[in-house]
Design a protein around this motif. Structure first.
Motif, PDB file in Angstrom:
ATOM      1  N   ASP A  71       1.675   4.482  -3.201  1.00  0.00           N
ATOM      2  CA  ASP A  71       1.589   5.929  -3.034  1.00  0.00           C
ATOM      3  C   ASP A  71       3.004   6.498  -2.984  1.00  0.00           C
ATOM      4  O   ASP A  71       3.738   6.289  -2.021  1.00  0.00           O
ATOM      5  CB  ASP A  71       0.829   6.253  -1.742  1.00  0.00           C
ATOM      6  CG  ASP A  71       0.542   7.729  -1.593  1.00  0.00           C
ATOM      7  OD1 ASP A  71       0.896   8.508  -2.515  1.00  0.00           O
ATOM      8  OD2 ASP A  71      -0.035   8.110  -0.562  1.00  0.00           O
ATOM      9  N   GLU A  72       3.402   7.226  -4.016  1.00  0.00           N
ATOM     10  CA  GLU A  72       4.770   7.725  -4.120  1.00  0.00           C
ATOM     11  C   GLU A  72       5.112   8.749  -3.041  1.00  0.00           C
ATOM     12  O   GLU A  72       6.286   8.930  -2.702  1.00  0.00           O
ATOM     13  CB  GLU A  72       4.995   8.340  -5.500  1.00  0.00           C
ATOM     14  CG  GLU A  72       4.911   7.335  -6.627  1.00  0.00           C
ATOM     15  CD  GLU A  72       5.048   7.991  -7.983  1.00  0.00           C
ATOM     16  OE1 GLU A  72       5.386   9.186  -8.042  1.00  0.00           O
ATOM     17  OE2 GLU A  72       4.815   7.300  -8.987  1.00  0.00           O
ATOM     18  N   ASP A  73       4.139   9.440  -2.508  1.00  0.00           N
ATOM     19  CA  ASP A  73       4.392  10.488  -1.526  1.00  0.00           C
ATOM     20  C   ASP A  73       4.633   9.943  -0.121  1.00  0.00           C
ATOM     21  O   ASP A  73       5.156  10.656   0.735  1.00  0.00           O
ATOM     22  CB  ASP A  73       3.217  11.474  -1.481  1.00  0.00           C
ATOM     23  CG  ASP A  73       3.065  12.218  -2.806  1.00  0.00           C
ATOM     24  OD1 ASP A  73       4.093  12.372  -3.504  1.00  0.00           O
ATOM     25  OD2 ASP A  73       1.941  12.627  -3.127  1.00  0.00           O
ATOM     26  N   ARG A  74       4.245   8.709   0.129  1.00  0.00           N
ATOM     27  CA  ARG A  74       4.392   8.133   1.473  1.00  0.00           C
ATOM     28  C   ARG A  74       5.662   7.306   1.551  1.00  0.00           C
ATOM     29  O   ARG A  74       5.921   6.478   0.705  1.00  0.00           O
ATOM     30  CB  ARG A  74       3.189   7.265   1.812  1.00  0.00           C
ATOM     31  CG  ARG A  74       1.915   8.069   1.946  1.00  0.00           C
ATOM     32  CD  ARG A  74       0.791   7.214   2.329  1.00  0.00           C
ATOM     33  NE  ARG A  74       0.880   6.885   3.756  1.00  0.00           N
ATOM     34  CZ  ARG A  74       0.019   6.103   4.377  1.00  0.00           C
ATOM     35  NH1 ARG A  74      -0.976   5.570   3.712  1.00  0.00           N
ATOM     36  NH2 ARG A  74       0.147   5.851   5.649  1.00  0.00           N
ATOM     37  N   GLU A  75       6.419   7.547   2.586  1.00  0.00           N
ATOM     38  CA  GLU A  75       7.627   6.777   2.825  1.00  0.00           C
ATOM     39  C   GLU A  75       7.378   5.781   3.960  1.00  0.00           C
ATOM     40  O   GLU A  75       6.483   5.968   4.771  1.00  0.00           O
ATOM     41  CB  GLU A  75       8.773   7.698   3.239  1.00  0.00           C
ATOM     42  CG  GLU A  75       9.228   8.621   2.157  1.00  0.00           C
ATOM     43  CD  GLU A  75      10.406   9.463   2.609  1.00  0.00           C
ATOM     44  OE1 GLU A  75      11.084   9.067   3.582  1.00  0.00           O
ATOM     45  OE2 GLU A  75      10.635  10.505   2.001  1.00  0.00           O
ATOM     46  N   ARG A 100       8.198   4.486   7.444  1.00  0.00           N
ATOM     47  CA  ARG A 100       8.857   4.960   8.651  1.00  0.00           C
ATOM     48  C   ARG A 100       9.920   3.955   9.052  1.00  0.00           C
ATOM     49  O   ARG A 100       9.867   2.781   8.693  1.00  0.00           O
ATOM     50  CB  ARG A 100       7.844   5.139   9.774  1.00  0.00           C
ATOM     51  CG  ARG A 100       6.883   6.280   9.495  1.00  0.00           C
ATOM     52  CD  ARG A 100       5.898   6.549  10.597  1.00  0.00           C
ATOM     53  NE  ARG A 100       6.346   6.182  11.928  1.00  0.00           N
ATOM     54  CZ  ARG A 100       5.547   5.674  12.858  1.00  0.00           C
ATOM     55  NH1 ARG A 100       4.278   5.458  12.584  1.00  0.00           N
ATOM     56  NH2 ARG A 100       6.007   5.374  14.050  1.00  0.00           N
ATOM     57  N   ASP A 113       0.825  -1.213   0.000  1.00  0.00           N
ATOM     58  CA  ASP A 113       0.000   0.000   0.000  1.00  0.00           C
ATOM     59  C   ASP A 113       0.852   1.253   0.000  1.00  0.00           C
ATOM     60  O   ASP A 113       0.557   2.228  -0.700  1.00  0.00           O
ATOM     61  CB  ASP A 113      -0.933   0.023   1.215  1.00  0.00           C
ATOM     62  CG  ASP A 113      -2.041  -1.011   1.123  1.00  0.00           C
ATOM     63  OD1 ASP A 113      -2.280  -1.535   0.012  1.00  0.00           O
ATOM     64  OD2 ASP A 113      -2.659  -1.301   2.172  1.00  0.00           O
ATOM     65  N   ARG A 114       1.918   1.243   0.799  1.00  0.00           N
ATOM     66  CA  ARG A 114       2.801   2.409   0.872  1.00  0.00           C
ATOM     67  C   ARG A 114       3.579   2.585  -0.428  1.00  0.00           C
ATOM     68  O   ARG A 114       3.861   3.705  -0.841  1.00  0.00           O
ATOM     69  CB  ARG A 114       3.783   2.278   2.040  1.00  0.00           C
ATOM     70  CG  ARG A 114       3.129   2.204   3.394  1.00  0.00           C
ATOM     71  CD  ARG A 114       2.773   3.591   3.904  1.00  0.00           C
ATOM     72  NE  ARG A 114       2.007   3.547   5.119  1.00  0.00           N
ATOM     73  CZ  ARG A 114       2.497   3.680   6.334  1.00  0.00           C
ATOM     74  NH1 ARG A 114       3.785   3.857   6.504  1.00  0.00           N
ATOM     75  NH2 ARG A 114       1.698   3.642   7.375  1.00  0.00           N
TER      76      ARG A 114
END
Length: 118
Positions: free
Chosen positions: A32-36, A38, A28-29
């Motif tokens: 989405d290219e904007d989510r890194e 953690r 899922d992460r």
């Protein structure tokens, strides 16, 4: 003033089951290219990939079969399924914190069950 949190549910997961859940989160992460990822999540994914030896279905079957044995509860069965001990010494380390220990025949019964899946 104290704030209490209520525990709604509790479920024990093997490392293999956690691996499947974390793989879904990672996918899922990645979509989405904007989510890194953690740091903690990346380390958790690395850990389950390194130590998750069985697949989720096999590990759950192993836990259920171990829990059917007389003196093994579900949390201990999950520990055994994660560690996959190969001999009595490794298996005894699982019971080091418990108030009881298993005799030789009980240890051998557990090791026989683990050997079917390892």
């Amino acid at each position: 003033m104290t704030i209490f949190k209520e525990k709604l549910d509790e479920e024990y997961l093997t490392t293999a089951e956690a691996k499947d859940i974390l793989a879904e989160i990672e996918a899922d992460r990645a979509a989405d290219e904007d989510r890194e990822l953690r740091y903690e999540l990346a380390r958790a994914i690395e850990h389950v990939n390194r130590f998750g030896h069985l697949d989720a279905e096999e590990s759950r079957e192993l836990v259920e079969e171990l829990a059917d044995l007389e003196r093994i509860d579900v949390p201990t069965a999950v520990k055994i399924a994660d560690l996959l001990p190969e001999d009595r010494t490794e298996l005894r380390s699982v019971f080091a914190q418990e108030r009881y220990s298993l005799d030789g025949e009980e240890l051998d019964a557990v090791l026989d069950v683990v050997a079917k899946y390892a």
